[in-house]
Design a protein around this motif. Structure first.
Motif, PDB file in Angstrom:
ATOM      1  N   LEU A  86       0.851  -1.184   0.000  1.00 42.58           N
ATOM      2  CA  LEU A  86       0.000   0.000   0.000  1.00 42.58           C
ATOM      3  C   LEU A  86       0.885   1.231   0.000  1.00 42.58           C
ATOM      4  N   GLY A  87       0.650   2.140  -0.931  1.00 43.02           N
ATOM      5  CA  GLY A  87       1.441   3.363  -0.985  1.00 43.02           C
ATOM      6  C   GLY A  87       2.924   3.102  -1.147  1.00 43.02           C
ATOM      7  N   GLY A  88       3.276   2.012  -1.816  1.00 48.55           N
ATOM      8  CA  GLY A  88       4.684   1.678  -2.026  1.00 48.55           C
ATOM      9  C   GLY A  88       5.355   1.040  -0.831  1.00 48.55           C
ATOM     10  N   ARG A  89       4.644   0.928   0.271  1.00 51.58           N
ATOM     11  CA  ARG A  89       5.176   0.296   1.476  1.00 51.58           C
ATOM     12  C   ARG A  89       4.800  -1.181   1.464  1.00 51.58           C
ATOM     13  N   VAL A  90       5.718  -2.045   1.890  1.00 53.44           N
ATOM     14  CA  VAL A  90       5.511  -3.495   1.789  1.00 53.44           C
ATOM     15  C   VAL A  90       5.522  -4.136   3.171  1.00 53.44           C
ATOM     16  N   LEU A  91       4.480  -4.934   3.414  1.00 55.32           N
ATOM     17  CA  LEU A  91       4.469  -5.830   4.562  1.00 55.32           C
ATOM     18  C   LEU A  91       4.589  -7.240   4.007  1.00 55.32           C
ATOM     19  N   GLY A  92       5.671  -7.906   4.348  1.00 54.58           N
ATOM     20  CA  GLY A  92       5.921  -9.239   3.810  1.00 54.58           C
ATOM     21  C   GLY A  92       5.051 -10.301   4.455  1.00 54.58           C
ATOM     22  N   ALA A  93       5.397 -11.551   4.206  1.00 54.98           N
ATOM     23  CA  ALA A  93       4.590 -12.678   4.671  1.00 54.98           C
ATOM     24  C   ALA A  93       5.355 -13.514   5.688  1.00 54.98           C
ATOM     25  N   ARG A  94       4.574 -14.197   6.512  1.00 58.21           N
ATOM     26  CA  ARG A  94       5.103 -15.228   7.394  1.00 58.21           C
ATOM     27  C   ARG A  94       4.065 -16.339   7.413  1.00 58.21           C
ATOM     28  N   PHE A  95       4.396 -17.468   6.802  1.00 61.07           N
ATOM     29  CA  PHE A  95       3.412 -18.512   6.553  1.00 61.07           C
ATOM     30  C   PHE A  95       3.217 -19.425   7.758  1.00 61.07           C
ATOM     31  N   ARG A  96       1.988 -19.924   7.875  1.00 58.65           N
ATOM     32  CA  ARG A  96       1.692 -20.882   8.941  1.00 58.65           C
ATOM     33  C   ARG A  96       2.247 -22.265   8.591  1.00 58.65           C
ATOM     34  N   ALA A  97       2.064 -22.703   7.346  1.00 56.75           N
ATOM     35  CA  ALA A  97       2.528 -24.031   6.940  1.00 56.75           C
ATOM     36  C   ALA A  97       4.033 -23.999   6.666  1.00 56.75           C
ATOM     37  N   PRO A  98       4.801 -24.879   7.281  1.00 54.82           N
ATOM     38  CA  PRO A  98       6.249 -24.870   7.057  1.00 54.82           C
ATOM     39  C   PRO A  98       6.630 -25.106   5.595  1.00 54.82           C
ATOM     40  N   GLN A  99       5.773 -25.816   4.846  1.00 50.61           N
ATOM     41  CA  GLN A  99       6.078 -26.085   3.441  1.00 50.61           C
ATOM     42  C   GLN A  99       6.201 -24.795   2.625  1.00 50.61           C
ATOM     43  N   ARG A 100       5.495 -23.747   3.057  1.00 51.00           N
ATOM     44  CA  ARG A 100       5.498 -22.503   2.304  1.00 51.00           C
ATOM     45  C   ARG A 100       6.457 -21.450   2.883  1.00 51.00           C
ATOM     46  N   GLY A 101       7.017 -21.735   4.040  1.00 49.85           N
ATOM     47  CA  GLY A 101       7.842 -20.746   4.721  1.00 49.85           C
ATOM     48  C   GLY A 101       8.913 -20.085   3.876  1.00 49.85           C
ATOM     49  N   PRO A 102       9.702 -20.847   3.097  1.00 48.49           N
ATOM     50  CA  PRO A 102      10.797 -20.232   2.324  1.00 48.49           C
ATOM     51  C   PRO A 102      10.324 -19.250   1.251  1.00 48.49           C
ATOM     52  N   GLU A 103       9.058 -19.300   0.858  1.00 46.10           N
ATOM     53  CA  GLU A 103       8.573 -18.373  -0.167  1.00 46.10           C
ATOM     54  C   GLU A 103       8.764 -16.923   0.255  1.00 46.10           C
ATOM     55  N   ALA A 104       8.592 -16.651   1.545  1.00 39.90           N
ATOM     56  CA  ALA A 104       8.621 -15.265   2.025  1.00 39.90           C
ATOM     57  C   ALA A 104       9.935 -14.570   1.678  1.00 39.90           C
ATOM     58  N   GLU A 105      11.051 -15.278   1.826  1.00 40.20           N
ATOM     59  CA  GLU A 105      12.350 -14.665   1.540  1.00 40.20           C
ATOM     60  C   GLU A 105      12.547 -14.420   0.054  1.00 40.20           C
ATOM     61  N   HIS A 106      12.068 -15.328  -0.787  1.00 39.29           N
ATOM     62  CA  HIS A 106      12.191 -15.129  -2.237  1.00 39.29           C
ATOM     63  C   HIS A 106      11.421 -13.881  -2.676  1.00 39.29           C
ATOM     64  N   TYR A 107      10.240 -13.719  -2.126  1.00 41.17           N
ATOM     65  CA  TYR A 107       9.460 -12.527  -2.490  1.00 41.17           C
ATOM     66  C   TYR A 107      10.085 -11.263  -1.901  1.00 41.17           C
ATOM     67  N   ARG A 108      10.620 -11.349  -0.691  1.00 39.49           N
ATOM     68  CA  ARG A 108      11.301 -10.176  -0.110  1.00 39.49           C
ATOM     69  C   ARG A 108      12.442  -9.730  -1.012  1.00 39.49           C
ATOM     70  N   ARG A 109      13.200 -10.681  -1.507  1.00 40.91           N
ATOM     71  CA  ARG A 109      14.310 -10.333  -2.403  1.00 40.91           C
ATOM     72  C   ARG A 109      13.794  -9.709  -3.691  1.00 40.91           C
ATOM     73  N   TRP A 110      12.657 -10.181  -4.176  1.00 42.38           N
ATOM     74  CA  TRP A 110      12.086  -9.587  -5.388  1.00 42.38           C
ATOM     75  C   TRP A 110      11.735  -8.133  -5.136  1.00 42.38           C
ATOM     76  N   PHE A 111      11.078  -7.843  -4.042  1.00 43.68           N
ATOM     77  CA  PHE A 111      10.729  -6.461  -3.728  1.00 43.68           C
ATOM     78  C   PHE A 111      11.974  -5.591  -3.601  1.00 43.68           C
ATOM     79  N   THR A 112      12.976  -6.088  -2.900  1.00 41.03           N
ATOM     80  CA  THR A 112      14.216  -5.330  -2.734  1.00 41.03           C
ATOM     81  C   THR A 112      14.868  -5.053  -4.080  1.00 41.03           C
ATOM     82  N   GLY A 113      14.881  -6.054  -4.949  1.00 38.60           N
ATOM     83  CA  GLY A 113      15.512  -5.901  -6.251  1.00 38.60           C
ATOM     84  C   GLY A 113      14.729  -5.053  -7.226  1.00 38.60           C
ATOM     85  N   HIS A 114      13.477  -4.729  -6.885  1.00 37.65           N
ATOM     86  CA  HIS A 114      12.649  -3.915  -7.770  1.00 37.65           C
ATOM     87  C   HIS A 114      12.346  -2.541  -7.173  1.00 37.65           C
TER      88      HIS A 114
END
Length: 264
Positions: A68-96
């Motif tokens: 919202l407004g260019g500000r990003v709140l990342g994710a923290r998943f409940r299921a451990p299977q999805r946990g690593p996704e959060a860091e990949h998306y964080r890196r995408w935001f940082t790189g963009h």
């Protein structure tokens, strides 16, 4: 959006997932590409993130962050299977070029459980996102947050039971579509009070992920099977845009699940 190059249903973390049901990955890729191309045809810009092996649910980009407004709140998943996704998306935001990024301390599945009305952030809880994450979102964005409790495990994220059709303007609170039985009695009363003219979905609409839609205030992209809902939307002056995502539905997702909306 994230291409479903590694999409599979190897585990079950929601009631729609059945590892014994075969998945056609090529068909999933084709259906996903159809959704992406639909957005582009409607005049929207689509950014893509590179999928990662071992993360079959990474295609469900809506769960990766709230912007919202260019500000990003990342994710923290409940299921451990999805946990690593959060860091990949964080890196995408940082790189963009996104520099104002907060990674949550509480379980927070992003746009899966947050819906921006233009004035108010509707926030779901009950199965995935923790109630404390709602307060965290309010601190990050400085906008009012309204907590809503989900009670039907089939509709484990807010975006499976409600979506915003048009954002608030002037005296209008905006317009939403939702499925009342997915919510607790108190949450139903709140929604009825705030959005008395909401579009109410049928059981059939909800069960085919019809409420997992994406609206740009005019066009509404939703599953092709949600015919009754599409008719009601047309009656309200919206232009329904049906898409076929039956293969990705095997993972518990629809158009919105595959779409993170970036509000700059």
């Amino acid at each position: 959006m994230c291409p479903p190059r590694y999409f599979a249903v190897d585990y079950a973390i929601n009631p729609w997932m059945d590892p014994d049901t075969p998945v056609d990955r090529e068909r999933a890729l084709a259906q996903w590409a159809g959704l992406r191309d639909t957005y582009r045809r409607l005049g929207h810009t689509v950014e893509e993130i590179e999928p990662q092996p071992g993360l079959p649910d990474m295609v469900f980009a809506a769960n990766s962050g709230l912007v919202l407004g260019g500000r990003v709140l990342g994710a923290r998943f409940r299921a451990p299977q999805r946990g690593p996704e959060a860091e990949h998306y964080r890196r995408w935001f940082t790189g963009h070029g996104y520099h104002d990024i907060t990674m949550p301390s509480r379980i927070n599945e992003a746009e899966g459980d947050f819906a921006w009305t233009g004035r108010l952030l509707l926030a779901g809880t009950g199965f995935r996102t923790e109630p404390e994450a709602h307060a965290e979102a309010q601190e990050v964005f400085g906008v009012p947050v309204l907590s809503l409790r989900l009670v039907d495990p089939r509709f484990y994220h807010l975006d499976t039971a409600l979506f915003v059709l048009s954002e608030a303007t002037g005296d209008s609170p905006g317009e939403i579509a939702y499925y009342p039985p997915a919510f607790s009695p108190g949450s139903q009363r709140v929604l009825a009070r705030l959005f008395p003219d909401a579009v109410i979905a049928t059981d059939a609409d909800a069960e085919c992920f019809g409420l997992n839609g994406v609206s740009d205030n005019r066009h509404v992209v939703l599953p092709a099977e949600a015919a009754a809902l599409a008719g009601r939307l047309a009656d309200r002056g919206y232009e329904p845009v049906p898409v076929e995502l039956s293969e990705l539905r095997k993972g518990g997702g629809g158009p919105k699940c595959c779409t993170l909306e970036i509000r700059k």
